[in-house]
Design a protein around this motif. Sequence first.
Motif, PDB file in Angstrom:
ATOM      1  N   UNK A  14      -0.697  -2.286   1.674  1.00  0.00           N
ATOM      2  CA  UNK A  14       0.409  -1.352   1.852  1.00  0.00           C
ATOM      3  C   UNK A  14       0.805  -0.721   0.522  1.00  0.00           C
ATOM      4  N   UNK A  15       0.808  -1.505  -0.541  1.00  0.00           N
ATOM      5  CA  UNK A  15       1.151  -0.969  -1.862  1.00  0.00           C
ATOM      6  C   UNK A  15       0.198   0.140  -2.279  1.00  0.00           C
ATOM      7  N   UNK A  16      -1.069   0.019  -1.903  1.00  0.00           N
ATOM      8  CA  UNK A  16      -2.048   1.049  -2.271  1.00  0.00           C
ATOM      9  C   UNK A  16      -1.817   2.354  -1.501  1.00  0.00           C
ATOM     10  N   UNK A  17      -1.037   2.313  -0.429  1.00  0.00           N
ATOM     11  CA  UNK A  17      -0.752   3.502   0.382  1.00  0.00           C
ATOM     12  C   UNK A  17       0.583   4.154   0.037  1.00  0.00           C
ATOM     13  N   UNK A  18       1.312   3.614  -0.940  1.00  0.00           N
ATOM     14  CA  UNK A  18       2.617   4.158  -1.312  1.00  0.00           C
ATOM     15  C   UNK A  18       2.504   5.637  -1.684  1.00  0.00           C
ATOM     16  N   UNK A  19       3.390   6.444  -1.109  1.00  0.00           N
ATOM     17  CA  UNK A  19       3.393   7.885  -1.366  1.00  0.00           C
ATOM     18  C   UNK A  19       2.538   8.672  -0.406  1.00  0.00           C
ATOM     19  N   UNK A  20       1.802   8.009   0.461  1.00  0.00           N
ATOM     20  CA  UNK A  20       0.917   8.683   1.412  1.00  0.00           C
ATOM     21  C   UNK A  20       1.540   8.691   2.810  1.00  0.00           C
ATOM     22  N   UNK A  21       0.994   9.531   3.661  1.00  0.00           N
ATOM     23  CA  UNK A  21       1.397   9.549   5.056  1.00  0.00           C
ATOM     24  C   UNK A  21       0.793   8.361   5.772  1.00  0.00           C
ATOM     25  N   UNK A  22       1.596   7.708   6.604  1.00  0.00           N
ATOM     26  CA  UNK A  22       1.118   6.558   7.366  1.00  0.00           C
ATOM     27  C   UNK A  22       1.667   6.606   8.785  1.00  0.00           C
ATOM     28  N   UNK A  23       0.943   5.969   9.675  1.00  0.00           N
ATOM     29  CA  UNK A  23       1.435   5.668  11.013  1.00  0.00           C
ATOM     30  C   UNK A  23       1.617   4.163  11.041  1.00  0.00           C
ATOM     31  N   UNK A  24       2.812   3.709  11.399  1.00  0.00           N
ATOM     32  CA  UNK A  24       3.116   2.282  11.443  1.00  0.00           C
ATOM     33  C   UNK A  24       3.450   1.912  12.882  1.00  0.00           C
ATOM     34  N   UNK A  25       2.654   1.026  13.450  1.00  0.00           N
ATOM     35  CA  UNK A  25       2.936   0.512  14.792  1.00  0.00           C
ATOM     36  C   UNK A  25       3.714  -0.786  14.632  1.00  0.00           C
ATOM     37  N   UNK A  26       4.875  -0.843  15.280  1.00  0.00           N
ATOM     38  CA  UNK A  26       5.695  -2.052  15.241  1.00  0.00           C
ATOM     39  C   UNK A  26       5.787  -2.611  16.659  1.00  0.00           C
ATOM     40  N   UNK A  27       6.449  -3.730  16.786  1.00  0.00           N
ATOM     41  CA  UNK A  27       6.622  -4.307  18.114  1.00  0.00           C
ATOM     42  C   UNK A  27       7.561  -3.460  18.979  1.00  0.00           C
ATOM     43  N   UNK A  28       8.254  -2.498  18.368  1.00  0.00           N
ATOM     44  CA  UNK A  28       9.181  -1.616  19.078  1.00  0.00           C
ATOM     45  C   UNK A  28       8.664  -0.195  19.287  1.00  0.00           C
ATOM     46  N   UNK A  33       5.217   8.884   9.044  1.00  0.00           N
ATOM     47  CA  UNK A  33       5.945   9.466   7.928  1.00  0.00           C
ATOM     48  C   UNK A  33       5.319   9.080   6.612  1.00  0.00           C
ATOM     49  N   UNK A  34       6.066   9.262   5.545  1.00  0.00           N
ATOM     50  CA  UNK A  34       5.574   8.953   4.203  1.00  0.00           C
ATOM     51  C   UNK A  34       6.037   7.559   3.800  1.00  0.00           C
ATOM     52  N   UNK A  35       5.094   6.736   3.359  1.00  0.00           N
ATOM     53  CA  UNK A  35       5.424   5.389   2.893  1.00  0.00           C
ATOM     54  C   UNK A  35       6.043   5.509   1.511  1.00  0.00           C
ATOM     55  N   UNK A  36       7.335   5.188   1.399  1.00  0.00           N
ATOM     56  CA  UNK A  36       8.056   5.357   0.149  1.00  0.00           C
ATOM     57  C   UNK A  36       8.099   4.092  -0.696  1.00  0.00           C
ATOM     58  N   UNK A  54      11.515  -1.130   7.685  1.00  0.00           N
ATOM     59  CA  UNK A  54      10.743  -1.879   8.671  1.00  0.00           C
ATOM     60  C   UNK A  54      10.389  -3.241   8.095  1.00  0.00           C
ATOM     61  N   UNK A  55      10.782  -4.300   8.784  1.00  0.00           N
ATOM     62  CA  UNK A  55      10.428  -5.643   8.354  1.00  0.00           C
ATOM     63  C   UNK A  55       8.917  -5.832   8.470  1.00  0.00           C
ATOM     64  N   UNK A  56       8.317  -6.391   7.454  1.00  0.00           N
ATOM     65  CA  UNK A  56       6.868  -6.600   7.431  1.00  0.00           C
ATOM     66  C   UNK A  56       6.424  -7.450   8.616  1.00  0.00           C
ATOM     67  N   UNK A  59       5.450  -5.484  11.822  1.00  0.00           N
ATOM     68  CA  UNK A  59       4.337  -4.533  11.800  1.00  0.00           C
ATOM     69  C   UNK A  59       3.138  -5.100  12.548  1.00  0.00           C
ATOM     70  N   UNK A  60       2.595  -4.286  13.462  1.00  0.00           N
ATOM     71  CA  UNK A  60       1.382  -4.650  14.200  1.00  0.00           C
ATOM     72  C   UNK A  60       0.164  -4.111  13.465  1.00  0.00           C
ATOM     73  N   UNK A  61       0.205  -2.821  13.102  1.00  0.00           N
ATOM     74  CA  UNK A  61      -0.865  -2.211  12.313  1.00  0.00           C
ATOM     75  C   UNK A  61      -0.330  -0.992  11.578  1.00  0.00           C
ATOM     76  N   UNK A  62      -1.086  -0.578  10.545  1.00  0.00           N
ATOM     77  CA  UNK A  62      -0.766   0.600   9.746  1.00  0.00           C
ATOM     78  C   UNK A  62      -2.049   1.391   9.540  1.00  0.00           C
TER      79      UNK A  62
END
Length: 67
Positions: A14-28, A33-36, A54-56, A59-62
Amino acid sequence: MGFTLIDPYVYQTLSSLTGQGVVVETIRGSLRGKLRTVMPDHIIVEVNNVPFFIRTQQIVWVSPFQG
């Protein structure tokens, strides 16, 4: 008093993706958006200038995306 287990591989990836666009699937549901920020227990994804914390553990997948 509680404790949190930290998965160092997830944190590092996740740290390597900081500043990039991501899709985050959670249990909800999912967010796109952009990973800040990446912290050991949560991440912050910015969607339309609104930060989502989002609590780690939730997270289901990113996946990175371009856009």
